[in-house]
Design a protein around this motif. Structure first.
Motif, PDB file in Angstrom:
ATOM      1  N   TYR A   1      34.984  49.363  -8.599  1.00 40.52           N
ATOM      2  CA  TYR A   1      34.728  49.744  -7.139  1.00 40.52           C
ATOM      3  C   TYR A   1      34.097  48.733  -6.426  1.00 40.52           C
ATOM      4  O   TYR A   1      34.722  48.339  -5.360  1.00 40.52           O
ATOM      5  N   TYR A   2      32.980  48.547  -6.926  1.00 48.11           N
ATOM      6  CA  TYR A   2      32.074  47.584  -6.061  1.00 48.11           C
ATOM      7  C   TYR A   2      32.506  46.291  -6.124  1.00 48.11           C
ATOM      8  O   TYR A   2      32.472  45.625  -5.347  1.00 48.11           O
TER       9      TYR A   2
ATOM     10  N   ARG B   1      37.964  44.108   1.193  1.00 51.61           N
ATOM     11  CA  ARG B   1      38.086  45.591   1.334  1.00 51.61           C
ATOM     12  C   ARG B   1      38.221  45.751   2.851  1.00 51.61           C
ATOM     13  O   ARG B   1      37.302  46.034   3.546  1.00 51.61           O
TER      14      ARG B   1
ATOM     15  N   ARG C   1      39.740  47.496   5.878  1.00 45.91           N
ATOM     16  CA  ARG C   1      40.274  48.621   6.291  1.00 45.91           C
ATOM     17  C   ARG C   1      41.071  48.581   7.377  1.00 45.91           C
ATOM     18  O   ARG C   1      40.845  48.028   8.632  1.00 45.91           O
TER      19      ARG C   1
ATOM     20  N   GLY D   1      43.058  51.191   8.818  1.00 45.02           N
ATOM     21  CA  GLY D   1      43.458  52.779   9.129  1.00 45.02           C
ATOM     22  C   GLY D   1      43.741  53.551   7.955  1.00 45.02           C
ATOM     23  O   GLY D   1      43.312  53.165   6.671  1.00 45.02           O
ATOM     24  N   LYS D   2      44.792  54.224   8.093  1.00 40.59           N
ATOM     25  CA  LYS D   2      45.113  55.223   6.897  1.00 40.59           C
ATOM     26  C   LYS D   2      45.941  54.509   5.930  1.00 40.59           C
ATOM     27  O   LYS D   2      46.628  53.482   6.218  1.00 40.59           O
ATOM     28  N   PHE D   3      45.705  54.909   4.607  1.00 34.78           N
ATOM     29  CA  PHE D   3      46.257  54.502   3.744  1.00 34.78           C
ATOM     30  C   PHE D   3      47.673  54.807   3.391  1.00 34.78           C
ATOM     31  O   PHE D   3      48.033  55.988   3.381  1.00 34.78           O
TER      32      PHE D   3
ATOM     33  N   PRO E   1      43.403  52.757  14.486  1.00 37.31           N
ATOM     34  CA  PRO E   1      43.069  53.409  13.407  1.00 37.31           C
ATOM     35  C   PRO E   1      41.559  53.785  13.991  1.00 37.31           C
ATOM     36  O   PRO E   1      40.893  53.216  14.279  1.00 37.31           O
TER      37      PRO E   1
ATOM     38  N   LEU F   1      37.700  52.293  11.820  1.00 28.73           N
ATOM     39  CA  LEU F   1      38.188  51.104  11.245  1.00 28.73           C
ATOM     40  C   LEU F   1      37.822  50.986   9.774  1.00 28.73           C
ATOM     41  O   LEU F   1      38.450  50.970   8.766  1.00 28.73           O
ATOM     42  N   ASP F   2      36.440  50.812   9.777  1.00 26.41           N
ATOM     43  CA  ASP F   2      35.965  50.569   8.442  1.00 26.41           C
ATOM     44  C   ASP F   2      34.540  51.312   8.198  1.00 26.41           C
ATOM     45  O   ASP F   2      33.838  50.954   7.315  1.00 26.41           O
TER      46      ASP F   2
ATOM     47  N   ARG G   1      33.690  53.869   6.974  1.00 26.91           N
ATOM     48  CA  ARG G   1      33.862  54.476   5.691  1.00 26.91           C
ATOM     49  C   ARG G   1      33.049  53.828   4.605  1.00 26.91           C
ATOM     50  O   ARG G   1      33.462  53.283   3.842  1.00 26.91           O
ATOM     51  N   ARG G   2      31.685  54.174   4.539  1.00 25.37           N
ATOM     52  CA  ARG G   2      31.003  53.701   3.554  1.00 25.37           C
ATOM     53  C   ARG G   2      30.929  55.105   2.590  1.00 25.37           C
ATOM     54  O   ARG G   2      30.405  56.155   2.953  1.00 25.37           O
ATOM     55  N   ILE G   3      31.653  54.622   1.343  1.00 25.06           N
ATOM     56  CA  ILE G   3      31.583  55.841   0.661  1.00 25.06           C
ATOM     57  C   ILE G   3      30.402  55.953  -0.203  1.00 25.06           C
ATOM     58  O   ILE G   3      30.009  55.058  -0.937  1.00 25.06           O
TER      59      ILE G   3
ATOM     60  N   GLU H   1      27.177  56.579  -2.769  1.00 29.31           N
ATOM     61  CA  GLU H   1      27.328  56.233  -4.092  1.00 29.31           C
ATOM     62  C   GLU H   1      27.847  57.513  -5.188  1.00 29.31           C
ATOM     63  O   GLU H   1      28.340  57.328  -5.915  1.00 29.31           O
TER      64      GLU H   1
ATOM     65  N   VAL I   1      31.334  57.873  -5.183  1.00 28.99           N
ATOM     66  CA  VAL I   1      31.895  56.499  -5.790  1.00 28.99           C
ATOM     67  C   VAL I   1      31.884  56.895  -7.390  1.00 28.99           C
ATOM     68  O   VAL I   1      32.783  57.000  -8.319  1.00 28.99           O
TER      69      VAL I   1
ATOM     70  N   SER J   1      42.172  61.857   5.099  1.00 26.11           N
ATOM     71  CA  SER J   1      42.611  63.197   5.222  1.00 26.11           C
ATOM     72  C   SER J   1      43.862  63.218   4.212  1.00 26.11           C
ATOM     73  O   SER J   1      45.070  63.249   4.993  1.00 26.11           O
ATOM     74  N   TYR J   2      43.856  63.381   2.930  1.00 28.47           N
ATOM     75  CA  TYR J   2      45.051  63.336   2.220  1.00 28.47           C
ATOM     76  C   TYR J   2      45.704  64.644   1.585  1.00 28.47           C
ATOM     77  O   TYR J   2      46.605  64.674   0.876  1.00 28.47           O
TER      78      TYR J   2
ATOM     79  N   VAL K   1      46.007  56.657  -4.144  1.00 27.50           N
ATOM     80  CA  VAL K   1      44.791  56.518  -3.312  1.00 27.50           C
ATOM     81  C   VAL K   1      43.412  56.323  -3.929  1.00 27.50           C
ATOM     82  O   VAL K   1      42.809  55.158  -3.708  1.00 27.50           O
TER      83      VAL K   1
ATOM     84  N   ARG L   1      43.588  52.801  -5.822  1.00 26.69           N
ATOM     85  CA  ARG L   1      43.393  51.791  -4.816  1.00 26.69           C
ATOM     86  C   ARG L   1      41.923  51.565  -4.433  1.00 26.69           C
ATOM     87  O   ARG L   1      41.588  50.535  -4.397  1.00 26.69           O
ATOM     88  N   GLU L   2      41.275  52.722  -4.380  1.00 30.64           N
ATOM     89  CA  GLU L   2      39.830  52.648  -4.021  1.00 30.64           C
ATOM     90  C   GLU L   2      39.232  51.990  -4.968  1.00 30.64           C
ATOM     91  O   GLU L   2      38.171  51.297  -4.775  1.00 30.64           O
ATOM     92  N   LEU L   3      39.616  52.511  -6.187  1.00 26.16           N
ATOM     93  CA  LEU L   3      38.544  51.957  -7.319  1.00 26.16           C
ATOM     94  C   LEU L   3      38.938  50.435  -7.808  1.00 26.16           C
ATOM     95  O   LEU L   3      38.278  50.181  -8.637  1.00 26.16           O
TER      96      LEU L   3
END
Lengths: 235, 235
Positions: free
Chosen positions: A207-208, A215, A217, A219-221, B2, B5-6, B8-10, B12, B15, B61-62, B77, B80-82
């Motif tokens: 992830y990191y 990375r 972004r 918008g929506k995936f 969007p 935009l970004d 979204r800091r997930i 820790e 994660v 929002s999936y 999703v 991809r994120e990971l």
DNA sequence: CCGCGCTAGTGCACTTGTTCACAAAGTATT
DNA sequence: AATACTTTGTGAACAAGTGCACTAGCGCGG
């Protein structure tokens, strides 16, 4: 008349760091150093000094202002706190690649733990010696645990067997389990469970790693068309 | 346009749980189940439903209210994120017991990772094949990393070598490290480091185990005479 | 088309953990 | 004995993480 009789519930995060201090202190002791400051200890343990002080303060006031902590003394305090004044016999379940590696792993016994039994479901492995210890059938788990006073179990089986093995360990009287299998297992109240998961750790790193590069972004995936298609209900 | 935009800091903590969901979803998908509710997913992952929902909400929002999450979609999703849409080549340093076990470990490649190089400092091991891969001298680390596009390094050396190996990995261009050696290593900014430590885990278990039985506090701790005595240096 | 049942998403209160910064308490020095 | 210096122990501010409980939205049955 002790102050705060047992009003000392040590925070989980602190408990998790005590082993780090313990190791750092051991290394320090081996270098014949008598005292350490919170700052030195922090460096060795890879945390910051304030945290060290607060953590240690949960154990009591064992430092000396202007001086630091007496290494051997603090070692005694921590090892008592961690329950390392006794030797814990451990059973390893699942003697595959990982199980064997663990059985042979020196650092195991080094720190107050001792591999006292190895069990595996595969009859082909029974009797085989690994790290000087014979592999027993899993059916004898309860007996082994009872006879050798084992309290801690290590699961090194495939994921599919993990829950089953866990249940057997619990039934056998084990109350602390370290799970290496890549599976979520559940245990009844009163049993401690910790897990070590290679895949999970790598995925977190991934992830990191991925985050560092592109990375972006936008918008929506929207997943690949391919995957989107699969989403259609089959029934 | 969007939203966020970004922004979204997930977190820790989230994660660290995504891999759990990922695995749970994979198992679910294998059973040909199309959708899961947060509650089901929570059970599988061993967390609670609110946490699942909050965690997943960081990704977007999936879900579908009244229904749940589409398994395959969510898998896409999360992977991809990971960063699991690509395969990460990995180098293992230190081909002792543990290193060999890791190299042979199947679940490694299974989830988007691939052992691409094995190195060891011991010349006796060079050329030896482990898990179908030859062991190379540690001196060739930089070349291997560069040529095979390796970003992730796994340290399975003795504690004493860990920091040195870490430095070499970093110099070679590795930016994610998983450390199995029972030692604290430090890395420069921009390099991710995670550690897996058997002794630490056991000691934490030991704490809670010891806590369950006799943990009667009677004021300040005075160490055993024995231990006090041991304070004398062994040289 | 309406209403019911179900479940995602989320604001909010709460708990846990971290960090700062400083007083208290010790040592060393003169 | 007084002063300077060091380092602990901790209150308090801050940050992160958790979990409740409620709202919003969707699907389905009538």
């Amino acid at each position: 008349m002790p102050d705060r009789l047992d009003g000392r519930r040590i925070p989980e995060a602190t408990v998790a760091r005590l082993p780090l201090y313990y190791r750092a202190l051991n290394e320090t002791a081996e270098r014949d150093i008598e005292t350490v400051s919170s700052e030195q200890l922090a460096d060795l343990a890879g945390v910051n000094a304030a945290k060290v002080r607060k953590d240690l303060s949960y154990l009591g006031s064992y430092g000396t202002r202007g001086v630091g902590y007496a290494v051997e003394f603090l070692l005694a305090v921590i090892s008592r706190e961690l329950g390392l004044t006794q030797d814990w016999p451990v059973v390893i379940v699942g003697i595959g690649n990982l199980g064997q590696a663990l059985a042979n792993y020196g650092g195991f016994g080094a720190r107050g733990f001792q591999v006292s039994a190895l069990v595996d479901a595969d009859p082909a492995k029974h009797g085989e010696k690994v790290g000087g210890l014979a592999v027993d059938p899993i059916e004898s788990l309860a007996d082994l645990v009872a006879m050798r006073g084992i309290r801690i179990g290590v699961i090194a089986t495939p994921a599919a067997a993990a829950q089953d093995v866990t249940d057997q360990l619990v039934d056998a009287g084990i109350s602390s389990i370290l799970n290496f299998a890549p599976a979520i297992v559940s245990v009844p109240e009163g049993v401690s469970l910790r897990k070590v998961d290679l895949a999970t750790e790598l995925q977190i790193l991934s992830y990191y790693q991925a985050e560092r590069k592109s990375r972006r972004r936008v918008g929506k995936f929207t997943p690949d068309v391919q995957l989107q298609a699969t989403t259609a209900k089959t029934s």
